[in-house]
Design a protein around this motif. Structure first.
Motif, PDB file in Angstrom:
ATOM      1  N   UNK A 121      63.228  51.546  25.708  1.00 26.57           N
ATOM      2  CA  UNK A 121      64.508  51.832  25.040  1.00 26.57           C
ATOM      3  C   UNK A 121      65.065  53.194  25.443  1.00 26.57           C
ATOM      4  N   UNK A 122      64.282  53.981  26.170  1.00 27.40           N
ATOM      5  CA  UNK A 122      64.703  55.333  26.494  1.00 27.40           C
ATOM      6  C   UNK A 122      64.482  56.305  25.347  1.00 27.40           C
ATOM      7  N   UNK A 123      63.619  55.935  24.398  1.00 29.97           N
ATOM      8  CA  UNK A 123      63.319  56.785  23.244  1.00 29.97           C
ATOM      9  C   UNK A 123      61.976  57.454  23.500  1.00 29.97           C
ATOM     10  N   UNK A 124      61.965  58.781  23.488  1.00 29.57           N
ATOM     11  CA  UNK A 124      60.731  59.481  23.817  1.00 29.57           C
ATOM     12  C   UNK A 124      60.214  60.385  22.704  1.00 29.57           C
ATOM     13  N   UNK A 125      60.899  60.415  21.571  1.00 29.79           N
ATOM     14  CA  UNK A 125      60.410  61.155  20.408  1.00 29.79           C
ATOM     15  C   UNK A 125      60.345  60.182  19.236  1.00 29.79           C
ATOM     16  N   UNK A 126      59.142  59.957  18.734  1.00 36.91           N
ATOM     17  CA  UNK A 126      58.935  59.016  17.640  1.00 36.91           C
ATOM     18  C   UNK A 126      58.527  59.766  16.381  1.00 36.91           C
ATOM     19  N   UNK A 127      58.958  59.264  15.221  1.00 35.37           N
ATOM     20  CA  UNK A 127      58.690  59.898  13.938  1.00 35.37           C
ATOM     21  C   UNK A 127      58.228  58.812  12.959  1.00 35.37           C
ATOM     22  N   UNK A 128      57.262  59.164  12.115  1.00 38.09           N
ATOM     23  CA  UNK A 128      56.814  58.248  11.063  1.00 38.09           C
ATOM     24  C   UNK A 128      56.268  59.046   9.902  1.00 38.09           C
ATOM     25  N   UNK A 129      56.068  58.357   8.774  1.00 41.70           N
ATOM     26  CA  UNK A 129      55.415  58.980   7.637  1.00 41.70           C
ATOM     27  C   UNK A 129      54.395  58.005   7.066  1.00 41.70           C
ATOM     28  N   UNK A 130      53.380  58.560   6.411  1.00 42.51           N
ATOM     29  CA  UNK A 130      52.318  57.745   5.831  1.00 42.51           C
ATOM     30  C   UNK A 130      51.690  58.470   4.648  1.00 42.51           C
ATOM     31  N   UNK A 131      50.995  57.727   3.822  1.00 41.00           N
ATOM     32  CA  UNK A 131      50.318  58.310   2.667  1.00 41.00           C
ATOM     33  C   UNK A 131      49.267  59.315   3.148  1.00 41.00           C
ATOM     34  N   UNK A 132      49.294  60.485   2.585  1.00 37.73           N
ATOM     35  CA  UNK A 132      48.331  61.521   2.926  1.00 37.73           C
ATOM     36  C   UNK A 132      46.932  61.096   2.487  1.00 37.73           C
ATOM     37  N   UNK A 133      45.984  61.226   3.412  1.00 38.54           N
ATOM     38  CA  UNK A 133      44.600  60.903   3.109  1.00 38.54           C
ATOM     39  C   UNK A 133      44.210  59.456   3.319  1.00 38.54           C
ATOM     40  N   UNK A 134      45.154  58.625   3.720  1.00 41.46           N
ATOM     41  CA  UNK A 134      44.856  57.213   3.921  1.00 41.46           C
ATOM     42  C   UNK A 134      44.330  56.921   5.317  1.00 41.46           C
ATOM     43  N   UNK A 135      43.902  55.684   5.514  1.00 40.31           N
ATOM     44  CA  UNK A 135      43.363  55.262   6.808  1.00 40.31           C
ATOM     45  C   UNK A 135      44.415  55.368   7.903  1.00 40.31           C
ATOM     46  N   UNK A 136      45.671  55.105   7.587  1.00 39.87           N
ATOM     47  CA  UNK A 136      46.730  55.175   8.601  1.00 39.87           C
ATOM     48  C   UNK A 136      46.893  56.600   9.115  1.00 39.87           C
ATOM     49  N   UNK A 137      46.740  57.585   8.240  1.00 43.14           N
ATOM     50  CA  UNK A 137      46.841  58.979   8.677  1.00 43.14           C
ATOM     51  C   UNK A 137      45.781  59.270   9.741  1.00 43.14           C
ATOM     52  N   UNK A 138      44.585  58.785   9.531  1.00 44.10           N
ATOM     53  CA  UNK A 138      43.506  58.969  10.510  1.00 44.10           C
ATOM     54  C   UNK A 138      43.824  58.246  11.814  1.00 44.10           C
ATOM     55  N   UNK A 139      44.375  57.038  11.705  1.00 47.79           N
ATOM     56  CA  UNK A 139      44.741  56.269  12.899  1.00 47.79           C
ATOM     57  C   UNK A 139      45.752  57.036  13.741  1.00 47.79           C
ATOM     58  N   UNK A 140      46.826  57.508  13.119  1.00 47.27           N
ATOM     59  CA  UNK A 140      47.880  58.190  13.878  1.00 47.27           C
ATOM     60  C   UNK A 140      47.353  59.453  14.545  1.00 47.27           C
ATOM     61  N   UNK A 141      46.537  60.207  13.832  1.00 47.65           N
ATOM     62  CA  UNK A 141      45.953  61.411  14.427  1.00 47.65           C
ATOM     63  C   UNK A 141      45.088  61.042  15.625  1.00 47.65           C
ATOM     64  N   UNK A 142      44.332  59.945  15.528  1.00 54.84           N
ATOM     65  CA  UNK A 142      43.465  59.533  16.638  1.00 54.84           C
ATOM     66  C   UNK A 142      44.263  59.036  17.842  1.00 54.84           C
ATOM     67  N   UNK A 143      45.511  58.650  17.611  1.00 51.70           N
ATOM     68  CA  UNK A 143      46.376  58.178  18.696  1.00 51.70           C
ATOM     69  C   UNK A 143      47.225  59.292  19.303  1.00 51.70           C
ATOM     70  N   UNK A 144      46.962  60.529  18.900  1.00 43.79           N
ATOM     71  CA  UNK A 144      47.660  61.656  19.500  1.00 43.79           C
ATOM     72  C   UNK A 144      48.953  62.066  18.815  1.00 43.79           C
ATOM     73  N   UNK A 145      49.208  61.541  17.623  1.00 44.13           N
ATOM     74  CA  UNK A 145      50.387  61.957  16.877  1.00 44.13           C
ATOM     75  C   UNK A 145      50.145  63.350  16.302  1.00 44.13           C
ATOM     76  N   UNK A 146      51.222  64.119  16.149  1.00 45.11           N
ATOM     77  CA  UNK A 146      51.154  65.480  15.627  1.00 45.11           C
ATOM     78  C   UNK A 146      51.640  65.507  14.191  1.00 45.11           C
ATOM     79  N   UNK A 147      50.845  66.110  13.307  1.00 43.99           N
ATOM     80  CA  UNK A 147      51.265  66.264  11.914  1.00 43.99           C
ATOM     81  C   UNK A 147      52.389  67.299  11.850  1.00 43.99           C
ATOM     82  N   UNK A 148      53.480  66.920  11.236  1.00 44.04           N
ATOM     83  CA  UNK A 148      54.597  67.852  11.074  1.00 44.04           C
ATOM     84  C   UNK A 148      54.542  68.535   9.717  1.00 44.04           C
TER      85      UNK A 148
END
Length: 181
Positions: A121-148
């Motif tokens: 799509x030509x989109x190179x900056x992605x943003x998301x939010x998730x519950x703090x302390x949940x399994x998804x937070x761990x997943x995103x961190x393991x995939x190289x996402x940066x906590x803002x």
């Protein structure tokens, strides 16, 4: 070794037809305690109606699903943002995996394909939010996402309890690799 599922992008017509199956995934996640915009009294009709509405969105979004021989058990959306000053950005929404399909690598696979869709799509900056302390937070961190950052009391859990939300971003291209740099 091939995973026991496949990831694919639904066409708008396929997404409309899949609304009941997508509704089942959403309903299961909410019943399991996921804070994904809905409360514990969510019905299958309401969950299916939500997905029909998402399928009708005319914004270029990608609805990606994980499916196996039994059908759809996971979903994630990539939504290009609308402001003219953000043609490089997209939001990630409703990353959901039914409880019976967890621990198979589907969430990781959905996110990997989502990144490919974003690049297409030509989109190179992605943003998301998730519950703090949940399994998804761990997943995103393991995939190289940066906590803002974290916002306390940002949303409610399905049972009504307040929860904090962690915001993440991921840059898919170096600044010098884009037309906007």
């Amino acid at each position: 070794m091939q995973p026991p599922f496949r990831i694919r992008r639904l066409t708008p017509d396929e997404a409309r037809a899949a609304a009941p199956a997508l509704g089942e995934v959403l309903l299961d996640c909410v019943a399991g305690g996921a804070s994904v915009s809905f409360m514990a009294d969510l019905t299958l009709d309401e969950a299916s109606a939500f997905w029909r509405g998402e399928a009708e969105a005319d914004d270029g979004r990608a609805i990606l699903v994980a499916e196996d021989a039994e059908g759809i058990f996971g979903v994630v959306q990539l939504i290009p943002v609308w402001p003219p000053n953000q043609p490089h950005r997209a939001d990630v929404s409703k990353m959901l995996v039914h409880r019976h399909g967890r621990r198979l690598g589907a969430a990781r696979a959905l996110m990997t394909v989502l990144e490919d869709e974003a690049r297409a799509m030509g989109r190179w900056l992605l943003v998301l939010d998730t519950v703090t302390g949940g399994a998804a937070e761990q997943l995103y961190a393991s995939l190289g996402w940066t906590r803002a950052g974290v916002v306390e009391d940002f949303a409610l859990m399905p049972d009504g309890a307040l929860c904090a939300t962690t915001f993440f971003f991921k840059r898919l291209a170096a600044l010098g690799d884009t037309a906007w740099a």
